[in-house]
Design a protein around this motif. Structure first.
Motif, PDB file in Angstrom:
ATOM      1  N   GLY A  30      -3.123  -3.347   3.102  1.00 34.58           N
ATOM      2  CA  GLY A  30      -3.372  -4.607   3.815  1.00 34.58           C
ATOM      3  C   GLY A  30      -2.734  -5.762   3.078  1.00 34.58           C
ATOM      4  N   LEU A  31      -3.472  -6.856   2.969  1.00 27.31           N
ATOM      5  CA  LEU A  31      -2.897  -8.060   2.345  1.00 27.31           C
ATOM      6  C   LEU A  31      -2.706  -7.889   0.832  1.00 27.31           C
ATOM      7  N   ASN A  32      -3.331  -6.890   0.226  1.00 26.64           N
ATOM      8  CA  ASN A  32      -3.011  -6.605  -1.188  1.00 26.64           C
ATOM      9  C   ASN A  32      -1.532  -6.261  -1.316  1.00 26.64           C
ATOM     10  N   GLU A  33      -1.005  -5.584  -0.300  1.00 29.55           N
ATOM     11  CA  GLU A  33       0.390  -5.160  -0.315  1.00 29.55           C
ATOM     12  C   GLU A  33       1.310  -6.216   0.312  1.00 29.55           C
ATOM     13  N   TYR A  34       0.813  -6.917   1.340  1.00 29.96           N
ATOM     14  CA  TYR A  34       1.696  -7.797   2.114  1.00 29.96           C
ATOM     15  C   TYR A  34       1.376  -9.285   1.974  1.00 29.96           C
ATOM     16  N   GLY A  35       0.262  -9.639   1.316  1.00 31.61           N
ATOM     17  CA  GLY A  35      -0.143 -11.046   1.347  1.00 31.61           C
ATOM     18  C   GLY A  35      -0.304 -11.725  -0.006  1.00 31.61           C
ATOM     19  N   ILE A  36      -0.930 -11.046  -0.947  1.00 32.99           N
ATOM     20  CA  ILE A  36      -1.242 -11.664  -2.245  1.00 32.99           C
ATOM     21  C   ILE A  36       0.046 -12.151  -2.917  1.00 32.99           C
ATOM     22  N   ALA A  37      -0.024 -13.306  -3.565  1.00 30.87           N
ATOM     23  CA  ALA A  37       1.172 -13.876  -4.207  1.00 30.87           C
ATOM     24  C   ALA A  37       1.780 -12.881  -5.194  1.00 30.87           C
ATOM     25  N   ALA A  38       3.129 -12.836  -5.198  1.00 33.69           N
ATOM     26  CA  ALA A  38       3.849 -11.798  -5.957  1.00 33.69           C
ATOM     27  C   ALA A  38       3.521 -11.835  -7.452  1.00 33.69           C
ATOM     28  N   TYR A  39       3.322 -13.026  -8.028  1.00 33.98           N
ATOM     29  CA  TYR A  39       3.081 -13.101  -9.476  1.00 33.98           C
ATOM     30  C   TYR A  39       1.650 -12.716  -9.853  1.00 33.98           C
ATOM     31  N   LYS A  40       0.777 -12.496  -8.833  1.00 34.69           N
ATOM     32  CA  LYS A  40      -0.584 -12.063  -9.163  1.00 34.69           C
ATOM     33  C   LYS A  40      -0.652 -10.547  -9.296  1.00 34.69           C
ATOM     34  N   THR A  41       0.251  -9.846  -8.621  1.00 37.98           N
ATOM     35  CA  THR A  41       0.188  -8.386  -8.666  1.00 37.98           C
ATOM     36  C   THR A  41       1.600  -7.817  -8.774  1.00 37.98           C
ATOM     37  N   VAL A  42       2.040  -7.627  -9.996  1.00 35.99           N
ATOM     38  CA  VAL A  42       3.423  -7.187 -10.246  1.00 35.99           C
ATOM     39  C   VAL A  42       3.458  -5.657 -10.372  1.00 35.99           C
ATOM     40  N   ASN A  43       4.670  -5.123 -10.449  1.00 37.80           N
ATOM     41  CA  ASN A  43       4.886  -3.682 -10.721  1.00 37.80           C
ATOM     42  C   ASN A  43       4.208  -2.756  -9.715  1.00 37.80           C
ATOM     43  N   ASP A  44       4.213  -3.161  -8.447  1.00 36.26           N
ATOM     44  CA  ASP A  44       3.719  -2.284  -7.390  1.00 36.26           C
ATOM     45  C   ASP A  44       2.284  -1.821  -7.627  1.00 36.26           C
ATOM     46  N   PHE A  45       1.473  -2.713  -8.243  1.00 38.68           N
ATOM     47  CA  PHE A  45       0.102  -2.304  -8.555  1.00 38.68           C
ATOM     48  C   PHE A  45      -0.683  -1.937  -7.292  1.00 38.68           C
ATOM     49  N   ALA A  46      -0.424  -2.659  -6.189  1.00 37.86           N
ATOM     50  CA  ALA A  46      -1.204  -2.393  -4.963  1.00 37.86           C
ATOM     51  C   ALA A  46      -1.068  -0.929  -4.550  1.00 37.86           C
ATOM     52  N   GLN A  47       0.142  -0.372  -4.646  1.00 36.93           N
ATOM     53  CA  GLN A  47       0.327   1.027  -4.227  1.00 36.93           C
ATOM     54  C   GLN A  47      -0.269   2.002  -5.239  1.00 36.93           C
ATOM     55  N   ARG A  48      -0.228   1.643  -6.525  1.00 38.27           N
ATOM     56  CA  ARG A  48      -0.852   2.519  -7.523  1.00 38.27           C
ATOM     57  C   ARG A  48      -2.363   2.621  -7.262  1.00 38.27           C
ATOM     58  N   GLU A  49      -2.929   1.465  -6.882  1.00 41.39           N
ATOM     59  CA  GLU A  49      -4.366   1.443  -6.609  1.00 41.39           C
ATOM     60  C   GLU A  49      -4.681   2.276  -5.356  1.00 41.39           C
ATOM     61  N   VAL A  50      -3.828   2.151  -4.333  1.00 45.18           N
ATOM     62  CA  VAL A  50      -4.019   2.938  -3.106  1.00 45.18           C
ATOM     63  C   VAL A  50      -3.999   4.428  -3.451  1.00 45.18           C
ATOM     64  N   GLU A  51      -3.005   4.833  -4.258  1.00 49.07           N
ATOM     65  CA  GLU A  51      -2.902   6.256  -4.617  1.00 49.07           C
ATOM     66  C   GLU A  51      -4.151   6.726  -5.356  1.00 49.07           C
ATOM     67  N   TYR A  52      -4.646   5.870  -6.236  1.00 44.35           N
ATOM     68  CA  TYR A  52      -5.849   6.220  -6.981  1.00 44.35           C
ATOM     69  C   TYR A  52      -7.031   6.422  -6.018  1.00 44.35           C
ATOM     70  N   ILE A  53      -7.160   5.521  -5.067  1.00 36.37           N
ATOM     71  CA  ILE A  53      -8.273   5.610  -4.102  1.00 36.37           C
ATOM     72  C   ILE A  53      -8.168   6.897  -3.289  1.00 36.37           C
ATOM     73  N   LEU A  54      -6.959   7.210  -2.839  1.00 38.42           N
ATOM     74  CA  LEU A  54      -6.777   8.406  -2.000  1.00 38.42           C
ATOM     75  C   LEU A  54      -6.972   9.697  -2.798  1.00 38.42           C
ATOM     76  N   SER A  55      -6.774   9.615  -4.124  1.00 37.68           N
ATOM     77  CA  SER A  55      -6.818  10.849  -4.929  1.00 37.68           C
ATOM     78  C   SER A  55      -8.211  11.489  -4.935  1.00 37.68           C
ATOM     79  N   ILE A  56      -9.216  10.786  -4.470  1.00 39.10           N
ATOM     80  CA  ILE A  56     -10.555  11.400  -4.385  1.00 39.10           C
ATOM     81  C   ILE A  56     -10.580  12.540  -3.373  1.00 39.10           C
ATOM     82  N   GLY A  57      -9.679  12.474  -2.372  1.00 39.54           N
ATOM     83  CA  GLY A  57      -9.626  13.519  -1.339  1.00 39.54           C
ATOM     84  C   GLY A  57     -10.526  13.195  -0.154  1.00 39.54           C
ATOM     85  N   GLY A  58     -10.286  13.891   0.945  1.00 33.45           N
ATOM     86  CA  GLY A  58     -11.120  13.692   2.142  1.00 33.45           C
ATOM     87  C   GLY A  58     -10.714  12.498   2.989  1.00 33.45           C
TER      88      GLY A  58
END
Ligand SMILES: Cc1cc2nc3c(=O)[nH]c(=O)nc-3n(C[C@H](O)[C@H](O)[C@H](O)COP(=O)(O)OP(=O)(O)OC[C@H]3O[C@@H](n4cnc5c(N)ncnc54)[C@H](O)[C@@H]3O)c2cc1C
Ligand code: SF4
Length: 454
Positions: A178-206
């Protein structure tokens, strides 16, 4: 935004080095030595006001105590069990009006414990090393449809998984977040952190993900009600509010949210065309973010114009000061009345505003104009008509947003909702995460009651 040969609107205004510097991590992580000193400043208050002020109720003194004893994984667990996006929230929460405003250190020495940076210190290693802290619950055999893969939807899906239910996330965009990926100002979340967090969330399975699956376009709510045991609506706000001025569709008048999304997705930020004179209309976080970011891309003059005073702005004082120190000028007490145009936008005419004797905002009759080669609309967003139109039955709305009870249940049976699309939500990432969590717990209770009754 289309490329424009007009010299006033052009790309690569700054060198690659300047852009890299302007968009580098706004609050770099603390090294261990500084984190330990900062953790030592905490009084470990009983009934800690910082915890009460956190919308997700993180045990803040608890996680700080674990930092002091070098139990970083334990500290991260304390944070993430309440807020699975505790990594992103450590970067984007307006802590100055939440936990850090409540910190008792403010009264002692005018400086709160730096809770945001300590939270980042504790959670970063978990995402870097993908440390699995949460397990999927025993499979209940129940399936929940989650509409929207932003903070609300992902938080809901993750908690449902912990509680043993499977979910399918239907998401409009190409990527989750969502807006973590498309909205938050670029200097607040560098190095593709939003996608790393998404992957972590999905890694629980189900959690099954279907990107580019749009409610109102590819399916209706009724389709999902037939197939799933419950539905969670977390589709955010899909439409941008208009200024209601003549010629609003003219070239040069843009939605701030769309431009910010382009900026977040750009491989080379310097490619984005930027104006000489930019006028931003609005007073919230989006207005601050578009203004500060275009200034950091090299715009000469950036003005934010807001119809009321600094105290009424949706953006905190800290955010306002941040924009000002980035070189943005904030003008209060004026509303746009006319777009000035040549073949494209050339400026905006404003009328000064004031409060009348009943406290109502009114024009003073005094006008002034600002030159602009780009005007950004940042006066808020509303629910997408498309998504709403696909919902049959009486979904109760207030001020155009979905009404829910304390468990985030809507007026429709078997349908919960949370995040920006819900009435009363304060449009923050952390609140969307909390909504998703609360809804998942309520859905779990409902599904268990259904099983017991059936
Ligand atoms: C420019 C900007 C800057 C911000 N900065 C901050 C900040 O610094 N700190 C902070 O705390 N908050 C900030 N916010 C607010 C914060 O981003 C939101 O409150 C939060 O993202 C809301 O989460 P959500 O899940 O409700 O909605 P969203 O993040 O909007 O996610 C909605 C999801 O639903 C999907 N979707 C939409 N329509 C449909 C549909 N019809 N069918 C299927 N899927 C659909 C979308 O693809 C998206 O993934 C900012 C907001 C903006 C606009
Ligand atoms: S209010 Fe401040 S000092 Fe007290 S527990 Fe929270 S962070 Fe520590």
């Amino acid at each position: 935004m289309p490329k424009d040969n007009n010299a006033a609107v052009r790309s690569h205004r700054l060198s690659d080095e300047e852009i890299a510097r302007n968009f580098s991590d706004m609050h770099p992580p603390l090294p261990r030595s500084e984190a330990l000193i900062e953790a030592d400043r905490c009084y470990f208050c009983f009934d800690a006001p910082c915890t009460t002020a956190c919308p997700t109720g993180i045990d803040i003194p608890g996680f700080i105590q674990k930092i002091r004893s070098d139990n970083i994984v334990g500290s991260a667990h304390t944070i993430l069990r309440e807020n699975i996006m505790g990594g992103m929230c450590a970067r984007v929460c307006p802590t100055e009006v939440l936990c850090e405003e409540a910190c008792v250190r403010n009264t002692h020495e005018d400086k709160p414990v730096n809770i945001g940076l300590l939270q980042r210190y504790a959670t970063d290693p978990v995402f870097e090393d993908n440390v699995g802290l949460f397990e999927r619950g025993t499979d209940s055999g129940k399936r929940v449809a989650v509409i929207g893969g932003g903070p609300a939807g992902l938080s809901c899906a993750h908690r449902l998984s912990m509680l043993g239910h499977s979910s399918v996330v239907f998401n409009r965009d190409e990527k989750l977040g969502g807006l973590n990926e498309y909205g938050i100002a670029a200097y607040k979340t560098v190095n593709d952190f939003a996608q790393r967090e998404v992957e972590y969330i999905l890694s629980i399975g189900g959690i099954e993900v279907r990107n580019k699956a749009v409610l109102g376009e590819n399916f209706t709510l009724a389709d999902l009600q037939d197939e799933y045991d419950a539905v969670f609506l977390g589709f955010g706000l899909g439409s941008v509010n208009d200024l209601d001025l003549a010629n609003e569709n003219i070239s040069g008048v843009l939605n701030a949210v769309d431009y910010i999304a382009e900026l977040r997705q750009a491989d080379d930020k310097g490619d984005l065309p930027v104006g000489d004179h930019i006028v931003v209309i609005g007073g919230g976080m989006t207005a601050i973010d578009i203004a500060a970011q275009t200034k950091r891309l090299g715009a000469e003059h950036v003005d934010i114009v807001y119809r009321r005073g600094p105290d009424e702005m949706g953006a905190s004082r800290y955010e306002q000061e941040f924009a000002q120190t980035s070189g943005v000028k904030i003008r209060h007490w004026a509303k746009p009345v006319k777009l000035l145009i040549s073949d494209k936008v050339a400026g905006v005419e404003f009328e000064r505003t004031t409060l009348d004797k009943d406290g109502k905002l009114t024009g003073t009759g005094e006008h002034y104009s600002l030159n602009a080669d780009v005007v950004f609309k940042a006066i808020g967003q509303s629910l997408s008509e498309e998504a709403l139109g696909s919902i049959t039955g009486t979904l109760e709305l207030q001020h155009g947003k979905i009404v829910t009870d304390d468990g985030r249940k809507t007026s429709l049976p078997g349908i919960w909702a949370g995040g920006d699309c819900v009435y009363g939500n304060d449009d923050l990432t952390v609140s969307a995460v909390q909504d998703g969590k609360i809804a998942a717990i309520a859905i779990d209770q409902y599904l268990r009651e259904e099983s017991n009754n059936g």
